[in-house]
Design a protein around this motif. Structure first.
Motif, mmCIF file in Angstrom:
data_model
loop_
_atom_site.group_PDB
_atom_site.id
_atom_site.type_symbol
_atom_site.label_atom_id
_atom_site.label_comp_id
_atom_site.label_asym_id
_atom_site.label_seq_id
_atom_site.Cartn_x
_atom_site.Cartn_y
_atom_site.Cartn_z
ATOM 1 N N PRO A 71 0.803 -1.224 0.000
ATOM 2 C CA PRO A 71 0.000 0.000 0.000
ATOM 3 C C PRO A 71 0.842 1.284 0.000
ATOM 4 O O PRO A 71 0.494 2.263 -0.682
ATOM 5 C CB PRO A 71 -0.829 -0.109 1.286
ATOM 6 N N GLY A 72 1.944 1.291 0.747
ATOM 7 C CA GLY A 72 2.791 2.476 0.801
ATOM 8 C C GLY A 72 3.469 2.768 -0.520
ATOM 9 O O GLY A 72 3.624 3.928 -0.916
ATOM 10 N N VAL A 73 3.882 1.710 -1.212
ATOM 11 C CA VAL A 73 4.514 1.886 -2.523
ATOM 12 C C VAL A 73 3.478 2.317 -3.549
ATOM 13 O O VAL A 73 3.734 3.197 -4.388
ATOM 14 C CB VAL A 73 5.218 0.584 -2.961
ATOM 15 N N LEU A 74 2.301 1.735 -3.491
ATOM 16 C CA LEU A 74 1.237 2.132 -4.420
ATOM 17 C C LEU A 74 0.861 3.603 -4.215
ATOM 18 O O LEU A 74 0.584 4.324 -5.187
ATOM 19 C CB LEU A 74 0.008 1.246 -4.206
ATOM 20 N N LYS A 75 0.862 4.070 -2.972
ATOM 21 C CA LYS A 75 0.585 5.485 -2.690
ATOM 22 C C LYS A 75 1.619 6.378 -3.378
ATOM 23 O O LYS A 75 1.280 7.391 -3.999
ATOM 24 C CB LYS A 75 0.588 5.713 -1.184
ATOM 25 N N LYS A 76 2.887 5.983 -3.281
ATOM 26 C CA LYS A 76 3.965 6.739 -3.924
ATOM 27 C C LYS A 76 3.803 6.719 -5.446
ATOM 28 O O LYS A 76 4.018 7.747 -6.127
ATOM 29 C CB LYS A 76 5.312 6.138 -3.524
ATOM 30 N N MET A 77 3.407 5.598 -5.996
ATOM 31 C CA MET A 77 3.207 5.500 -7.436
ATOM 32 C C MET A 77 2.096 6.444 -7.894
ATOM 33 O O MET A 77 2.212 7.085 -8.947
ATOM 34 C CB MET A 77 2.876 4.047 -7.821
ATOM 35 N N ARG A 78 1.031 6.528 -7.116
ATOM 36 C CA ARG A 78 -0.055 7.454 -7.472
ATOM 37 C C ARG A 78 0.433 8.900 -7.429
ATOM 38 O O ARG A 78 0.123 9.698 -8.328
ATOM 39 C CB ARG A 78 -1.233 7.259 -6.519
ATOM 40 N N GLU A 79 1.182 9.220 -6.384
ATOM 41 C CA GLU A 79 1.692 10.580 -6.249
ATOM 42 C C GLU A 79 2.595 10.955 -7.416
ATOM 43 O O GLU A 79 2.626 12.119 -7.848
ATOM 44 C CB GLU A 79 2.460 10.713 -4.934
ATOM 45 N N ASP A 80 3.330 9.961 -7.932
ATOM 46 C CA ASP A 80 4.270 10.227 -9.025
ATOM 47 C C ASP A 80 3.641 10.046 -10.406
ATOM 48 O O ASP A 80 4.341 10.153 -11.421
ATOM 49 C CB ASP A 80 5.486 9.313 -8.891
ATOM 50 N N GLY A 81 2.362 9.762 -10.448
ATOM 51 C CA GLY A 81 1.655 9.712 -11.723
ATOM 52 C C GLY A 81 1.774 8.430 -12.515
ATOM 53 O O GLY A 81 1.409 8.409 -13.697
ATOM 54 N N TRP A 82 2.244 7.354 -11.906
ATOM 55 C CA TRP A 82 2.426 6.120 -12.660
ATOM 56 C C TRP A 82 1.099 5.522 -13.118
ATOM 57 O O TRP A 82 1.036 4.873 -14.176
ATOM 58 C CB TRP A 82 3.203 5.098 -11.824
ATOM 59 N N MET A 83 0.043 5.738 -12.357
ATOM 60 C CA MET A 83 -1.242 5.145 -12.715
ATOM 61 C C MET A 83 -1.827 5.769 -13.986
ATOM 62 O O MET A 83 -2.690 5.172 -14.639
ATOM 63 C CB MET A 83 -2.249 5.309 -11.564
ATOM 64 N N ASP A 84 -1.365 6.968 -14.329
ATOM 65 C CA ASP A 84 -1.924 7.692 -15.469
ATOM 66 C C ASP A 84 -0.999 7.733 -16.678
ATOM 67 O O ASP A 84 -1.310 8.408 -17.674
ATOM 68 C CB ASP A 84 -2.250 9.138 -15.047
ATOM 69 N N ARG A 85 0.128 7.035 -16.617
ATOM 70 C CA ARG A 85 1.068 7.076 -17.741
ATOM 71 C C ARG A 85 0.519 6.305 -18.937
ATOM 72 O O ARG A 85 0.046 5.161 -18.791
ATOM 73 C CB ARG A 85 2.417 6.486 -17.329
ATOM 74 N N PRO A 86 0.603 6.869 -20.115
ATOM 75 C CA PRO A 86 0.159 6.155 -21.323
ATOM 76 C C PRO A 86 0.981 4.878 -21.526
ATOM 77 O O PRO A 86 2.204 4.872 -21.344
ATOM 78 C CB PRO A 86 0.422 7.156 -22.444
ATOM 79 N N GLY A 87 0.301 3.823 -21.886
ATOM 80 C CA GLY A 87 0.995 2.563 -22.177
ATOM 81 C C GLY A 87 1.414 1.782 -20.955
ATOM 82 O O GLY A 87 2.078 0.754 -21.081
ATOM 83 N N VAL A 88 1.037 2.266 -19.753
ATOM 84 C CA VAL A 88 1.416 1.591 -18.512
ATOM 85 C C VAL A 88 0.166 1.044 -17.834
ATOM 86 O O VAL A 88 -0.826 1.758 -17.663
ATOM 87 C CB VAL A 88 2.151 2.546 -17.550
ATOM 88 N N THR A 89 0.216 -0.233 -17.461
ATOM 89 C CA THR A 89 -0.854 -0.860 -16.679
ATOM 90 C C THR A 89 -0.293 -1.264 -15.334
ATOM 91 O O THR A 89 0.736 -1.957 -15.275
ATOM 92 C CB THR A 89 -1.417 -2.103 -17.391
ATOM 93 N N VAL A 90 -0.917 -0.823 -14.258
ATOM 94 C CA VAL A 90 -0.482 -1.194 -12.918
ATOM 95 C C VAL A 90 -1.480 -2.205 -12.355
ATOM 96 O O VAL A 90 -2.672 -1.907 -12.223
ATOM 97 C CB VAL A 90 -0.397 0.031 -11.991
ATOM 98 N N LEU A 91 -0.997 -3.395 -12.065
ATOM 99 C CA LEU A 91 -1.811 -4.425 -11.428
ATOM 100 C C LEU A 91 -1.562 -4.345 -9.933
ATOM 101 O O LEU A 91 -0.468 -4.668 -9.460
ATOM 102 C CB LEU A 91 -1.450 -5.811 -11.973
ATOM 103 N N GLU A 92 -2.554 -3.896 -9.204
ATOM 104 C CA GLU A 92 -2.407 -3.700 -7.762
ATOM 105 C C GLU A 92 -2.757 -4.989 -7.026
ATOM 106 O O GLU A 92 -3.866 -5.490 -7.128
ATOM 107 C CB GLU A 92 -3.305 -2.568 -7.287
#
Length: 383
Positions: free
Chosen positions: A224-245
């Motif tokens: 959860p802590g790493v996923l929070k950081k990923m959201r803050e850094d915009g990884w969830m919205d990057r084109p061509g990137v799929t994040v499986l949580e």
């Protein structure tokens, strides 16, 4: 009559006497083990394993320059992974002495032992035990991953400068790994690849993979802590990137068959059995000719144990249809890099980078097409 275990154990006087006789025999009869030694081991088998309490030396370590004696002692039950007080096993001593025949004997025996123990562990349900035969005691165990923590996902983590720490101040990932991550990315992501990274951590390899503009980029992350950081850094919205949580154990079933050309695995808090379970999934999700790699933190405290663990992984992957090599890369981690970290998870000046290529299926075309992918090539590197 009462006959307890202590009645079967030699005292140190007997052990030291046997060690002395063994050393004399190694000089007097170097090509074959004499009856003076075999008769004593036959009458008291534990002598083959008994250590000098002060030095930790065992008969196998004393015989680590002699192939005939090594083979005999292994057959007599001597533990290949016993360590002396300097933290060295027989394999370390044989390697340092340049006795390749002995090294080969020990590696072969150790590999069989570890694979057998792993199978026994699985047959027992994989519970209440550590499958690693390199665990030789609480103070000298060499964990198969950076750190094995079954409750990691329930712990807090924090990003502090060049390191990601858990709540024990153990490092989940560190900046010094960046050159290695660049090589891993080069291996799994030649031009036009569809790639996956399991274990985001500090995002080092995912940043490098993203810069290579793969066809598609999948990230698996559960903390959860790493996923929070990923959201803050915009990884969830990057084109061509799929994040499986979620845990890879829970989300890999969502990955389509043959949809990945390159896969990298670098989780935290798991053990060798978890690694094997992940490997079993790869032939389904990867394309023929695709390349897999993982952070090679296997047995990071002892170079001989490390080699044995690599060999076990190699054989397991070959059984799944991969061609496997370990490319040597020189890397130096300064002592200052570990300041603020509870324990080091890397102790060598050389890193063996796994390059695992999945073979073509039997019905694949035998032409030379590579689906626009370039073949990965990693030469010996130095950082």
């Amino acid at each position: 009559a009462n006959c307890g275990l202590n009645d079967m154990l030699p005292d140190q006087t007997q052990v030291l006497k046997f060690h002395s006789e063994l050393k004399d025999a190694l000089v007097a009869s170097p090509t074959s083990v004499p009856a003076s030694i075999t008769s004593k081991v036959s009458s008291m088998p534990i002598l083959a394993s008994a250590a000098d309490e002060s030095s930790g030396l065992t008969p196998l370590i004393l015989s680590s320059k002699n192939a005939a004696y090594t083979a005999y002692l292994l057959a007599s039950g001597a533990p290949w992974n016993a360590l002396d007080r300097a933290g060295k096993c027989a394999g370390n001593h044989a390697s340092e002495a340049g006795c390749q025949e002995v090294v080969d004997l020990l590696v072969s025996h150790a590999t069989r032992s570890e694979m057998l123990l792993g199978q026994v562990f699985r047959n027992l349900g994989g519970k209440n035990a550590n499958p690693s035969v390199v665990d030789v005691g609480e103070d000298t165990s060499a964990p198969l991953q950076k750190c094995t923590k079954g409750d990691y996902l329930g712990r807090s983590v924090r990003y502090e400068g060049d390191v990601l720490l858990d709540d024990d101040d153990d490092a989940v990932m560190m900046e010094w790994e960046r050159p290695l991550m660049a090589l891993h990315a080069e291996v799994i992501c030649p031009r036009g690849s569809r790639v996956m990274n399991v274990g985001f951590g500090m995002g080092i390899i995912d940043g490098i993979l993203s810069s290579k503009e793969p066809k598609h980029h999948t990230i698996v992350e559960a903390h959860p802590g790493v996923l929070k950081k990923m959201r803050e850094d915009g990884w969830m919205d990057r084109p061509g990137v799929t994040v499986l949580e979620g845990r890879w154990q829970d989300v890999m079933s969502r990955v389509p068959d043959g949809s990945l050309d390159g896969v990298f695995f670098d989780t935290y808090g798991e053990n060798h059995t978890d690694l094997e379970d992940f490997h079993a999934i790869l032939p389904r999700v990867m394309s023929a000719g695709g390349t897999y790699s993982f952070f090679n933190g296997l047995c990071p405290d002892n170079i001989f144990f490390h080699g044995v663990a690599c060999n076990v992984v190699k054989l397991g992957l070959e059984g799944l249809g991969f061609e496997v090599e370990f490319a040597p890369c020189e890397i130096k981690v300064d002592d200052g890099d570990w300041v603020g970290v509870r324990r080091k998870y890397w102790h060598f000046d050389q890193y063996f980078l796994p390059i695992c290529k999945l073979g073509k299926a039997k019905n694949d075309d035998d032409d030379d097409r590579d689906d626009e992918r370039e073949k990965p090539s990693v030469k010996r590197q130095k950082f």
